[in-house]
Structure formats: structure tokens, C-alpha cells
Design a protein around this motif. Structure first.
Motif, PDB file in Angstrom:
ATOM      1  N   VAL A   1       0.857  -1.186   0.000  1.00 18.21           N
ATOM      2  CA  VAL A   1       0.000   0.000   0.000  1.00 18.21           C
ATOM      3  C   VAL A   1       0.891   1.234   0.000  1.00 18.21           C
ATOM      4  CG1 VAL A   1      -1.818   1.281   1.181  1.00 18.21           C
ATOM      5  CG2 VAL A   1      -1.758  -1.223   1.327  1.00 18.21           C
ATOM      6  N   THR A   2       0.721   2.071  -1.008  1.00 17.64           N
ATOM      7  CA  THR A   2       1.412   3.352  -1.035  1.00 17.64           C
ATOM      8  C   THR A   2       0.378   4.462  -1.152  1.00 17.64           C
ATOM      9  OG1 THR A   2       1.731   3.303  -3.455  1.00 17.64           O
ATOM     10  CG2 THR A   2       3.495   2.367  -2.092  1.00 17.64           C
ATOM     11  N   VAL A   3       0.736   5.635  -0.652  1.00 16.05           N
ATOM     12  CA  VAL A   3      -0.149   6.797  -0.732  1.00 16.05           C
ATOM     13  C   VAL A   3       0.636   7.961  -1.321  1.00 16.05           C
ATOM     14  CG1 VAL A   3      -1.544   6.052   1.234  1.00 16.05           C
ATOM     15  CG2 VAL A   3       0.398   7.588   1.614  1.00 16.05           C
ATOM     16  N   GLU A   4      -0.069   9.024  -1.630  1.00 19.31           N
ATOM     17  CA  GLU A   4       0.576  10.148  -2.316  1.00 19.31           C
ATOM     18  C   GLU A   4       0.181  11.471  -1.681  1.00 19.31           C
ATOM     19  OE1 GLU A   4       1.056   9.912  -6.622  1.00 19.31           O
ATOM     20  OE2 GLU A   4      -0.089  11.786  -6.771  1.00 19.31           O
ATOM     21  N   TYR A   5       1.180  12.347  -1.535  1.00 19.60           N
ATOM     22  CA  TYR A   5       0.944  13.700  -1.036  1.00 19.60           C
ATOM     23  C   TYR A   5       1.533  14.719  -2.010  1.00 19.60           C
ATOM     24  CZ  TYR A   5      -0.021  11.712   3.609  1.00 19.60           C
ATOM     25  OH  TYR A   5      -0.536  11.008   4.666  1.00 19.60           O
ATOM     26  N   ASN A   6       0.839  15.839  -2.166  1.00 17.94           N
ATOM     27  CA  ASN A   6       1.425  17.007  -2.808  1.00 17.94           C
ATOM     28  C   ASN A   6       2.112  17.843  -1.737  1.00 17.94           C
ATOM     29  OD1 ASN A   6       0.595  16.695  -5.533  1.00 17.94           O
ATOM     30  ND2 ASN A   6      -1.442  17.465  -5.027  1.00 17.94           N
TER      31      ASN A   6
ATOM     32  N   ASP B   1       6.294  15.945  -7.659  1.00 12.31           N
ATOM     33  CA  ASP B   1       7.324  16.881  -8.084  1.00 12.31           C
ATOM     34  C   ASP B   1       6.680  17.950  -8.977  1.00 12.31           C
ATOM     35  OD1 ASP B   1       9.730  18.104  -8.758  1.00 12.31           O
ATOM     36  OD2 ASP B   1      10.293  16.575 -10.229  1.00 12.31           O
ATOM     37  N   ASN B   2       6.136  19.003  -8.332  1.00  5.27           N
ATOM     38  CA  ASN B   2       5.456  20.076  -9.075  1.00  5.27           C
ATOM     39  C   ASN B   2       4.439  19.500 -10.060  1.00  5.27           C
ATOM     40  OD1 ASN B   2       6.950  22.135  -7.767  1.00  5.27           O
ATOM     41  ND2 ASN B   2       8.635  21.854  -9.205  1.00  5.27           N
ATOM     42  N   THR B   3       3.591  18.621  -9.527  1.00 10.85           N
ATOM     43  CA  THR B   3       2.619  17.944 -10.380  1.00 10.85           C
ATOM     44  C   THR B   3       1.705  18.947 -11.075  1.00 10.85           C
ATOM     45  OG1 THR B   3       0.974  16.164 -10.414  1.00 10.85           O
ATOM     46  CG2 THR B   3       0.908  17.650  -8.538  1.00 10.85           C
ATOM     47  N   ALA B   4       1.302  18.600 -12.302  1.00  7.24           N
ATOM     48  CA  ALA B   4       0.481  19.468 -13.156  1.00  7.24           C
ATOM     49  C   ALA B   4       1.171  20.798 -13.439  1.00  7.24           C
ATOM     50  CB  ALA B   4      -0.903  19.702 -12.554  1.00  7.24           C
ATOM     51  N   ALA B   5       2.499  20.811 -13.317  1.00  5.92           N
ATOM     52  CA  ALA B   5       3.305  22.008 -13.587  1.00  5.92           C
ATOM     53  C   ALA B   5       2.914  23.182 -12.696  1.00  5.92           C
ATOM     54  CB  ALA B   5       3.218  22.401 -15.064  1.00  5.92           C
ATOM     55  N   VAL B   6       2.426  22.873 -11.488  1.00  2.13           N
ATOM     56  CA  VAL B   6       2.106  23.896 -10.493  1.00  2.13           C
ATOM     57  C   VAL B   6       3.241  23.949  -9.469  1.00  2.13           C
ATOM     58  CG1 VAL B   6       0.534  24.551  -8.620  1.00  2.13           C
ATOM     59  CG2 VAL B   6      -0.386  23.685 -10.790  1.00  2.13           C
ATOM     60  N   VAL B   7       3.763  25.134  -9.200  1.00  2.00           N
ATOM     61  CA  VAL B   7       4.907  25.288  -8.307  1.00  2.00           C
ATOM     62  C   VAL B   7       4.524  24.933  -6.871  1.00  2.00           C
ATOM     63  CG1 VAL B   7       6.531  26.930  -7.293  1.00  2.00           C
ATOM     64  CG2 VAL B   7       6.007  27.020  -9.739  1.00  2.00           C
ATOM     65  N   ARG B   8       5.294  24.037  -6.291  1.00  2.31           N
ATOM     66  CA  ARG B   8       5.125  23.647  -4.896  1.00  2.31           C
ATOM     67  C   ARG B   8       6.507  23.460  -4.272  1.00  2.31           C
ATOM     68  NH1 ARG B   8       0.038  21.855  -3.390  1.00  2.31           N
ATOM     69  NH2 ARG B   8      -1.483  21.674  -5.093  1.00  2.31           N
ATOM     70  N   ALA B   9       6.540  23.232  -2.969  1.00  4.38           N
ATOM     71  CA  ALA B   9       7.799  22.910  -2.312  1.00  4.38           C
ATOM     72  C   ALA B   9       8.376  21.635  -2.933  1.00  4.38           C
ATOM     73  CB  ALA B   9       7.584  22.720  -0.809  1.00  4.38           C
TER      74      ALA B   9
ATOM     75  N   GLN C   1       9.261  11.437  -6.402  1.00  5.76           N
ATOM     76  CA  GLN C   1       8.943  11.581  -7.814  1.00  5.76           C
ATOM     77  C   GLN C   1       9.924  12.561  -8.457  1.00  5.76           C
ATOM     78  OE1 GLN C   1       4.798  12.331  -8.589  1.00  5.76           O
ATOM     79  NE2 GLN C   1       4.138  10.509  -7.475  1.00  5.76           N
ATOM     80  N   LEU C   2      10.337  12.233  -9.670  1.00  3.15           N
ATOM     81  CA  LEU C   2      11.320  13.044 -10.386  1.00  3.15           C
ATOM     82  C   LEU C   2      10.857  13.223 -11.817  1.00  3.15           C
ATOM     83  CD1 LEU C   2      14.207  14.343 -10.155  1.00  3.15           C
ATOM     84  CD2 LEU C   2      15.080  12.196 -11.073  1.00  3.15           C
ATOM     85  N   THR C   3      10.529  14.471 -12.187  1.00  2.00           N
ATOM     86  CA  THR C   3      10.081  14.737 -13.550  1.00  2.00           C
ATOM     87  C   THR C   3      11.210  15.291 -14.398  1.00  2.00           C
ATOM     88  OG1 THR C   3       9.365  17.013 -13.161  1.00  2.00           O
ATOM     89  CG2 THR C   3       7.770  15.268 -12.684  1.00  2.00           C
ATOM     90  N   CYS C   4      11.035  15.126 -15.710  1.00  2.00           N
ATOM     91  CA  CYS C   4      12.048  15.587 -16.666  1.00  2.00           C
ATOM     92  C   CYS C   4      11.862  17.046 -17.068  1.00  2.00           C
ATOM     93  CB  CYS C   4      11.988  14.731 -17.928  1.00  2.00           C
ATOM     94  SG  CYS C   4      12.227  12.972 -17.638  1.00  2.00           S
TER      95      CYS C   4
END
Length: 295
Positions: free
Chosen positions: A19-24, A52-60, A79-82
Motif C-alpha cells: 500500500v502506497t499513498v501520495e501527497y502534494n 514533483d510540481n505535479t500538473a506544472a504547479v509550483v510547490r515545495a 517523484q522526479l520529472t524531466c
């Protein structure tokens, strides 16, 4: 922290249903809500993804939040995006992540900046997600991308994403195989709402002998479901679910939780675990885990 957390790859290799969960991360520096929620799940989940700045929205950044969750006793999945880094920055961040106790990397392409809140940002895309997996394999083997020897290697478990309900099944399966050859050891899927389609997909990828965690995205209301069907490729929320959410009115989030629990039970016989995504509903994660009898 007195000891390392139980590692996700060990859980998967034992054959335990993971079981894994996800946080922004927050858009800002106030991390208290994420940490308070995550404290409730220590010992109940096997991995915690940080986007990692999901949906191209700036976050910590994903990396510091991963470290904070590691200190709580979780095994983070960074998570690591290109989109935002070239190969130099990626390798630097990855070596730093290893130093800080992070051992799981989910390699993603990343949404184009025009979908986010900094539409004029210049995208990088120096590498694609498959090349990043190959890069991580190199670091694990003690060499950078140019073949230079490292003073201390990394020890990452490599994760990848897949869309099991995509219309173009052939290309999806071909890309799945490419990612396995590039070093992917586990996959976390996009949201699954059609268990029969998912079961068929799992039969087709069974020969690859990698672990697959089915994505379960909590629907908060019918508008969210309709938006995903219209805008997210490979997403197909059945009309009966949309009607169920619409009929629920003010109780739509409760119904979304029930749908998530039903979905977990339906996919469980076919996969190695589930990945729970509860956008703006992370306060329901513990409840979902309990109702689905996950731990």
C-alpha cells in the motif's frame, strides 16, 4: 530516527500486498498538514509518494518533504520529472537524495508548463523518463551519465508509471517493456475504474515479472470525474459512477470513498498492491485503508 523504515522493495519482494499513498507538497512552506496526516499512517502503508510540481504547479520540493517523512518512519518515493531539470541537476539531486535516506525514485516525464501556473516557464526535457531510469541504474552502479566513477554509489529502487486503461493498448505495452528493460522494478498505475480492463492488462504484462500497484484516485464529486474523462488521456470513469456521485449531493465525497474501497477490493486479486491518491481528501486515507482491510 533510531532505525530505518521497512523498505517498499522488501515488502514487494516478500509478496506482501503493498500500500502506497501520495501527497502534494504545500504551495508554500507550511508542511504541518502533510506531516500530521502522514503520522497517522506510519506502519499502515509501505511507501509514501511525494509529487514533483505535479500538473506544472509550483510547490515545495519533493526531496525535502521525502526526508521529513523518512524521519517520521516512512519509506518515501521521490517523484522526479524531466520537465524542470537537466541531466546535471538530476544527478546532483539523486546523489543528495541517497545521502538523505531516500531509496525509491519514480521517474516521470512531467506535464508541460502550459497546463500549470507558470505558463511562460521554459521546459527542459533534457532526458525522457526512460533515460532517467537508465541514469539511475548508472548511479546505482557507481558511475555518472558520462561514465565517470563516483565516490560512493546510490542504491535506488526504480519506479515507473503506466496507464492500464489507455485506448492504445499496444503502444502502452510496448512502452511498459521499454521501461522494464531500462530498469523499472515497480509500476504505479494511473487511476483504475474498470477492474475488468485492468485484469486484462495485468494478464498481458504478467510475463515481465515486475511489481504493479493499481492506482486508486478518490473521486470527490461528479464534476471531478467528468473533468478527468474530458481532459486526462487514458482516464475512463464509468457513467454509473458519475451518476452515483451526482445523486449523492452533499455526500459525494463519502460516495467517492466507497467507490475507492470497492475498486481496491476488485483489483486486489490481480496486482501486487495499490497506490492511493486522494487529492484534497487525504484526511480520508486512513478510513479507506481500514474499510478496504489493507492494514
Amino acid at each position: 530516527m533510531s532505525r530505518e523504515p521497512q523498505r517498499l522493495i522488501d515488502v514487494l519482494n516478500r509478496g506482501t500486498f503493498a500500500v502506497t499513498v501520495e501527497y502534494n507538497p504545500p504551495k508554500g512552506t507550511n508542511i504541518s498538514a502533510v506531516l500530521e496526516n502522514a503520522k497517522q499512517l506510519v506502519g499502515r502503508v509501505h511507501g509514501v509518494n511525494i509529487t514533483d510540481n505535479t500538473a506544472a504547479v509550483v510547490r515545495a520540493g519533493s526531496l525535502p518533504v521525502c526526508r521529513l517523512l523518512y524521519e517520521l518512519g516512512h519509506d518515501p518515493v521521490m517523484q522526479l520529472t524531466c520537465r524542470d531539470r537537466n541531466r546535471i541537476a538530476m544527478q546532483s539531486d539523486l546523489m543528495g537524495a541517497h545521502m538523505l535516506g531516500i531509496r525509491n525514485i519514480l521517474c516521470l516525464t512531467g506535464d508541460y508548463p502550459t497546463v500549470g501556473d507558470h505558463k511562460e516557464a521554459k521546459p527542459v526535457y533534457d532526458l525522457d523518463s526512460v533515460q532517467v531510469m537508465q541514469l539511475v541504474q548508472g548511479l546505482n552502479n557507481g558511475k555518472d551519465m558520462m561514465g565517470n566513477k563516483l565516490d560512493g554509489s546510490t542504491a535506488f529502487t526504480i519506479g515507473a508509471a503506466v496507464t492500464p486503461e489507455a485506448d492504445l493498448v499496444g503502444p502502452v505495452l510496448a512502452k511498459f517493456e521499454v521501461k522494464v528493460k531500462a530498469g523499472a522494478q515497480f509500476f504505479q498505475t494511473q487511476a483504475v475504474y474498470n477492474p475488468d480492463v485492468f485484469a486484462s492488462f495485468m494478464k498481458q504484462v504478467q510475463p515481465f515479472k515486475v511489481k504493479v500497484l493499481a492506482g486508486i484516485l478518490v473521486l470527490r464529486n461528479h464534476k471531478m470525474a467528468e473533468f478527468m474523462n474530458a481532459n486526462i488521456p487514458g482516464m475512463s470513469v464509468p457513467q454509473e459512477m458519475i451518476d452515483e456521485l451526482k445523486a449523492a449531493g452533499d455526500r459525494s465525497e463519502d460516495v467517492g470513498v466507497d467507490i475507492a474501497v470497492r475498486s481496491i477490493k476488485a483489483v486486489r486479486p490481480h496486482c501486487d498492491g495499490v497506490h492511493l491518491m486522494a487529492i484534497k481528501a487525504t484526511h480520508r486515507l486512513a478510513e479507506i485503508i481500514t474499510k478496504a482491510e489493507l492494514g
